[in-house]
Motif scaffolding. Structure first.
Motif, PDB file in Angstrom:
ATOM      1  N   LYS A  36       0.821  -1.216   0.000  1.00 39.00           N
ATOM      2  CA  LYS A  36       0.000   0.000   0.000  1.00 39.00           C
ATOM      3  C   LYS A  36       0.852   1.262   0.000  1.00 39.00           C
ATOM      4  O   LYS A  36       0.486   2.266  -0.612  1.00 39.00           O
ATOM      5  CB  LYS A  36      -0.924  -0.005   1.218  1.00 39.00           C
ATOM      6  CG  LYS A  36      -2.090  -0.974   1.109  1.00 39.00           C
ATOM      7  CD  LYS A  36      -3.049  -0.831   2.294  1.00 39.00           C
ATOM      8  CE  LYS A  36      -4.293  -1.673   2.103  1.00 39.00           C
ATOM      9  NZ  LYS A  36      -5.257  -1.510   3.218  1.00 39.00           N
TER      10      LYS A  36
ATOM     11  N   ASN B 230       0.608   3.667  -3.427  1.00 43.48           N
ATOM     12  CA  ASN B 230      -0.164   4.912  -3.319  1.00 43.48           C
ATOM     13  C   ASN B 230       0.796   6.089  -3.131  1.00 43.48           C
ATOM     14  O   ASN B 230       1.238   6.379  -2.019  1.00 43.48           O
ATOM     15  CB  ASN B 230      -1.143   4.831  -2.142  1.00 43.48           C
ATOM     16  CG  ASN B 230      -2.242   3.805  -2.379  1.00 43.48           C
ATOM     17  OD1 ASN B 230      -3.243   4.084  -3.029  1.00 43.48           O
ATOM     18  ND2 ASN B 230      -2.036   2.604  -1.856  1.00 43.48           N
TER      19      ASN B 230
ATOM     20  N   THR C 279       1.890  10.161  -4.442  1.00 45.73           N
ATOM     21  CA  THR C 279       1.627  11.431  -5.115  1.00 45.73           C
ATOM     22  C   THR C 279       2.943  12.206  -5.204  1.00 45.73           C
ATOM     23  O   THR C 279       3.913  11.852  -4.531  1.00 45.73           O
ATOM     24  CB  THR C 279       0.599  12.268  -4.334  1.00 45.73           C
ATOM     25  OG1 THR C 279       1.191  12.701  -3.100  1.00 45.73           O
ATOM     26  CG2 THR C 279      -0.657  11.455  -4.038  1.00 45.73           C
TER      27      THR C 279
ATOM     28  N   VAL D  98      -0.032  10.568 -10.247  1.00 43.02           N
ATOM     29  CA  VAL D  98      -0.536  10.024  -8.990  1.00 43.02           C
ATOM     30  C   VAL D  98      -0.765   8.526  -9.170  1.00 43.02           C
ATOM     31  O   VAL D  98      -1.464   8.099 -10.102  1.00 43.02           O
ATOM     32  CB  VAL D  98      -1.857  10.698  -8.571  1.00 43.02           C
ATOM     33  CG1 VAL D  98      -2.433  10.011  -7.328  1.00 43.02           C
ATOM     34  CG2 VAL D  98      -1.634  12.175  -8.295  1.00 43.02           C
TER      35      VAL D  98
ATOM     36  N   SER E 237      -2.151   4.961  -7.446  1.00 43.53           N
ATOM     37  CA  SER E 237      -3.000   4.435  -6.381  1.00 43.53           C
ATOM     38  C   SER E 237      -3.128   2.921  -6.544  1.00 43.53           C
ATOM     39  O   SER E 237      -3.086   2.399  -7.659  1.00 43.53           O
ATOM     40  CB  SER E 237      -4.379   5.094  -6.393  1.00 43.53           C
ATOM     41  OG  SER E 237      -5.041   4.830  -7.607  1.00 43.53           O
TER      42      SER E 237
ATOM     43  N   GLU F  69      -5.357  -0.419  -4.743  1.00 42.71           N
ATOM     44  CA  GLU F  69      -6.345  -0.952  -3.810  1.00 42.71           C
ATOM     45  C   GLU F  69      -6.222  -2.473  -3.774  1.00 42.71           C
ATOM     46  O   GLU F  69      -6.542  -3.162  -4.743  1.00 42.71           O
ATOM     47  CB  GLU F  69      -7.761  -0.557  -4.223  1.00 42.71           C
ATOM     48  CG  GLU F  69      -8.830  -1.013  -3.242  1.00 42.71           C
ATOM     49  CD  GLU F  69     -10.222  -0.574  -3.642  1.00 42.71           C
ATOM     50  OE1 GLU F  69     -11.188  -1.011  -2.995  1.00 42.71           O
ATOM     51  OE2 GLU F  69     -10.342   0.200  -4.619  1.00 42.71           O
TER      52      GLU F  69
ATOM     53  N   ALA G 137      -4.659  -1.272  -9.696  1.00 43.41           N
ATOM     54  CA  ALA G 137      -3.750  -0.126  -9.711  1.00 43.41           C
ATOM     55  C   ALA G 137      -4.268   0.923 -10.682  1.00 43.41           C
ATOM     56  O   ALA G 137      -4.933   0.599 -11.676  1.00 43.41           O
ATOM     57  CB  ALA G 137      -2.347  -0.565 -10.112  1.00 43.41           C
TER      58      ALA G 137
ATOM     59  N   GLU H 160      -2.655   8.208 -12.795  1.00 47.20           N
ATOM     60  CA  GLU H 160      -3.390   9.360 -13.297  1.00 47.20           C
ATOM     61  C   GLU H 160      -2.480  10.573 -13.348  1.00 47.20           C
ATOM     62  O   GLU H 160      -1.813  10.917 -12.369  1.00 47.20           O
ATOM     63  CB  GLU H 160      -4.587   9.650 -12.403  1.00 47.20           C
ATOM     64  CG  GLU H 160      -5.503  10.749 -12.912  1.00 47.20           C
ATOM     65  CD  GLU H 160      -6.726  10.918 -12.044  1.00 47.20           C
ATOM     66  OE1 GLU H 160      -7.620  11.706 -12.406  1.00 47.20           O
ATOM     67  OE2 GLU H 160      -6.794  10.275 -10.973  1.00 47.20           O
TER      68      GLU H 160
ATOM     69  N   ARG I 157      -5.949   2.190 -15.707  1.00 44.24           N
ATOM     70  CA  ARG I 157      -6.220   1.182 -14.683  1.00 44.24           C
ATOM     71  C   ARG I 157      -5.715  -0.181 -15.131  1.00 44.24           C
ATOM     72  O   ARG I 157      -5.735  -0.501 -16.325  1.00 44.24           O
ATOM     73  CB  ARG I 157      -7.711   1.112 -14.365  1.00 44.24           C
ATOM     74  CG  ARG I 157      -8.280   2.372 -13.735  1.00 44.24           C
ATOM     75  CD  ARG I 157      -9.764   2.227 -13.441  1.00 44.24           C
ATOM     76  NE  ARG I 157     -10.303   3.359 -12.696  1.00 44.24           N
ATOM     77  CZ  ARG I 157     -10.704   4.484 -13.236  1.00 44.24           C
ATOM     78  NH1 ARG I 157     -10.644   4.646 -14.553  1.00 44.24           N
ATOM     79  NH2 ARG I 157     -11.172   5.468 -12.492  1.00 44.24           N
TER      80      ARG I 157
END
Length: 212
Positions: free
Chosen positions: A77, A81, A83, A123, A125, A127, A147, A150, A158
């Motif tokens: 995680k 994740n 930025t 960015v 991300s 989950e 994943a 962006e 995605r």
């Protein structure tokens, strides 16, 4: 004074003293055995690691499955994740967990990713939706999930992704000895073995077709 009564009481006192001395020696021996046992046995610590809401335990070189799974999930995680603002913090978080054998290689990859994220203002991300433990290697975990990448312009990209984490306990601390991420399903030993058999089968078929 009745000499026979005195003699009987004196003899009983001597026997009682002998019994007490034997009992004392026995207690001393038991104390020594316990001291040696405690001195050679690892201390077990109850602890709640990140991403875990229930108690787990860790000793000098071992830990409960809940503990290691929680740390593997935390690593996935953290790396998944990111930025532009948090990218430098991600490196600081992961670095202390890296084993010396992979430290430089992983740090170089993270540094390259950090620079790209800052430059492109991307960015990332992730989950997680499942975590699998390698059947033949209790230290290896596969964290599978969705994943997304962006940027400031354009639509999010995605994909299905897997984080592969090999994590051991050294001196009560989690240490990452292997770390990788890739698109698709987990590449467990069973999956790799099936893929290898499929490749061999295709090669035999191609060879047979060419010879016919």
């Amino acid at each position: 004074m009745d000499f026979n009564v005195f003699k009987k009481n004196f003899k009983g006192t001597v026997n009682e003293n002998k019994f007490l001395r034997m009992l004392l020696l026995g207690n001393m021996g038991l104390t020594i055995v316990l001291a040696v046992f405690v001195g050679t046995k690892d201390t077990v610590v109850a602890i709640t690691p990140p991403t875990l809401t229930e108690n787990a335990w860790v000793s000098a070189n071992d830990a409960s499955q809940e503990f290691t799974e929680a740390w593997a999930l935390y690593v996935a995680k953290t790396i998944g994740n990111v930025t532009p603002k948090s990218s430098a913090m991600v490196r600081k978080t992961i670095e202390p967990l890296l084993d010396p054998s992979i430290y430089q290689d992983v740090v170089n990859k993270i540094e390259s990713q950090v620079n790209e994220i800052k430059r492109e203002r991307v960015v990332l991300s992730f989950e997680a939706n499942s975590i699998t433990r390698e059947r033949t290697n209790p230290n290896k975990f596969f964290i599978e999930g969705r994943a997304m990448m962006e940027g400031p312009n354009g639509k999010p990209i995605r994909s299905n992704a897997t984080y592969e984490v090999d994590l051991k306990i050294k001196n009560y601390r989690p240490v990452i000895t292997y770390l990788d991420t890739y698109e698709g399903k987990p590449r467990t030993e069973d999956v790799l073995r099936r893929d290898e058999k499929s490749k061999d089968a295709r090669k035999r078929m191609e060879k047979a077709n060419n010879e016919s």
